[in-house]
Design a protein around this motif. Sequence first.
Motif, PDB file in Angstrom:
ATOM      1  N   MET A 158       0.874  -1.077   0.014  1.00  0.00           N
ATOM      2  CA  MET A 158       0.158   0.027  -0.001  1.00  0.00           C
ATOM      3  C   MET A 158       1.007   1.195   0.157  1.00  0.00           C
ATOM      4  SD  MET A 158      -3.208  -1.182   0.425  1.00  0.00           S
ATOM      5  CE  MET A 158      -4.078   0.053   0.849  1.00  0.00           C
TER       6      MET A 158
ATOM      7  N   VAL B 159     -15.188   3.823   5.345  1.00  0.00           N
ATOM      8  CA  VAL B 159     -14.045   3.062   4.833  1.00  0.00           C
ATOM      9  C   VAL B 159     -12.967   4.220   5.228  1.00  0.00           C
ATOM     10  CG1 VAL B 159     -13.139   2.861   2.627  1.00  0.00           C
ATOM     11  CG2 VAL B 159     -15.287   1.983   2.933  1.00  0.00           C
ATOM     12  N   GLY B 160     -13.199   5.453   5.174  1.00  0.00           N
ATOM     13  CA  GLY B 160     -12.312   6.293   5.642  1.00  0.00           C
ATOM     14  C   GLY B 160     -11.871   6.104   7.216  1.00  0.00           C
TER      15      GLY B 160
ATOM     16  N   LEU C 239      -4.102   2.637   8.073  1.00  0.00           N
ATOM     17  CA  LEU C 239      -3.321   2.098   6.759  1.00  0.00           C
ATOM     18  C   LEU C 239      -2.491   3.387   6.273  1.00  0.00           C
ATOM     19  CD1 LEU C 239      -5.667   0.340   4.617  1.00  0.00           C
ATOM     20  CD2 LEU C 239      -4.093  -0.831   6.153  1.00  0.00           C
ATOM     21  N   LEU C 240      -3.111   4.492   6.472  1.00  0.00           N
ATOM     22  CA  LEU C 240      -2.217   5.671   5.996  1.00  0.00           C
ATOM     23  C   LEU C 240      -1.243   5.958   7.412  1.00  0.00           C
ATOM     24  CD1 LEU C 240      -5.129   8.150   4.680  1.00  0.00           C
ATOM     25  CD2 LEU C 240      -3.294   7.284   3.502  1.00  0.00           C
TER      26      LEU C 240
ATOM     27  N   ARG D  16      -9.170   3.274   6.851  1.00  0.00           N
ATOM     28  CA  ARG D  16      -8.210   3.917   5.793  1.00  0.00           C
ATOM     29  C   ARG D  16      -7.329   4.417   6.818  1.00  0.00           C
ATOM     30  NH1 ARG D  16      -6.822   7.407   0.869  1.00  0.00           N
ATOM     31  NH2 ARG D  16      -5.030   6.126   0.180  1.00  0.00           N
ATOM     32  N   ARG D  17      -7.408   5.135   7.992  1.00  0.00           N
ATOM     33  CA  ARG D  17      -6.828   5.815   8.735  1.00  0.00           C
ATOM     34  C   ARG D  17      -5.663   5.213   9.234  1.00  0.00           C
ATOM     35  NH1 ARG D  17      -8.503  10.374  11.554  1.00  0.00           N
ATOM     36  NH2 ARG D  17     -10.595   9.991  11.284  1.00  0.00           N
TER      37      ARG D  17
ATOM     38  N   LEU E 125     -10.334   9.626   1.749  1.00  0.00           N
ATOM     39  CA  LEU E 125     -10.513   9.188   0.631  1.00  0.00           C
ATOM     40  C   LEU E 125     -10.081   9.713  -0.660  1.00  0.00           C
ATOM     41  CD1 LEU E 125     -13.878   7.527   1.334  1.00  0.00           C
ATOM     42  CD2 LEU E 125     -11.610   6.324   1.667  1.00  0.00           C
TER      43      LEU E 125
ATOM     44  N   ASN F  16      -0.408   5.105  -1.179  1.00  0.00           N
ATOM     45  CA  ASN F  16      -0.695   5.824  -0.042  1.00  0.00           C
ATOM     46  C   ASN F  16       0.004   7.226  -0.130  1.00  0.00           C
ATOM     47  OD1 ASN F  16      -2.948   4.374   1.167  1.00  0.00           O
ATOM     48  ND2 ASN F  16      -1.581   3.319   2.626  1.00  0.00           N
TER      49      ASN F  16
END
Length: 94
Positions: free
Chosen positions: A19, A70-71, A77-78, A74-75, A57, A23
């Motif tokens: 990722m 989803v956001g 992962l970022l 994703r936090r 996103l 990212n």
Amino acid sequence: MNKKTQTIDFEDLLDPEVMLSQNLFFLREEKGFDTDTVVGLEEARKWILTADPDNLLFGEPKGDAFDIMVGSLRRGLLLQTVELQLSRLRSEMK
């Protein structure tokens, strides 16, 4: 897969290394952070920690419940991406 519970761990599906480029592209091109410097990545980390999930996103926030969910996912992962890139930059500086 967790053999004890026979479930798939979410972390197994999204390898931070895979990722990384996606990212970093998002943070650099979509959000305007300098992903090539420690200072820029630290600013990105602060933003990620406080940003509304809908802003994590691509595209404009819509307020859609699914996008917000989803956001929120994703936090993490970022943040992993930023920490990985920071550790690489710092090791290069030594």
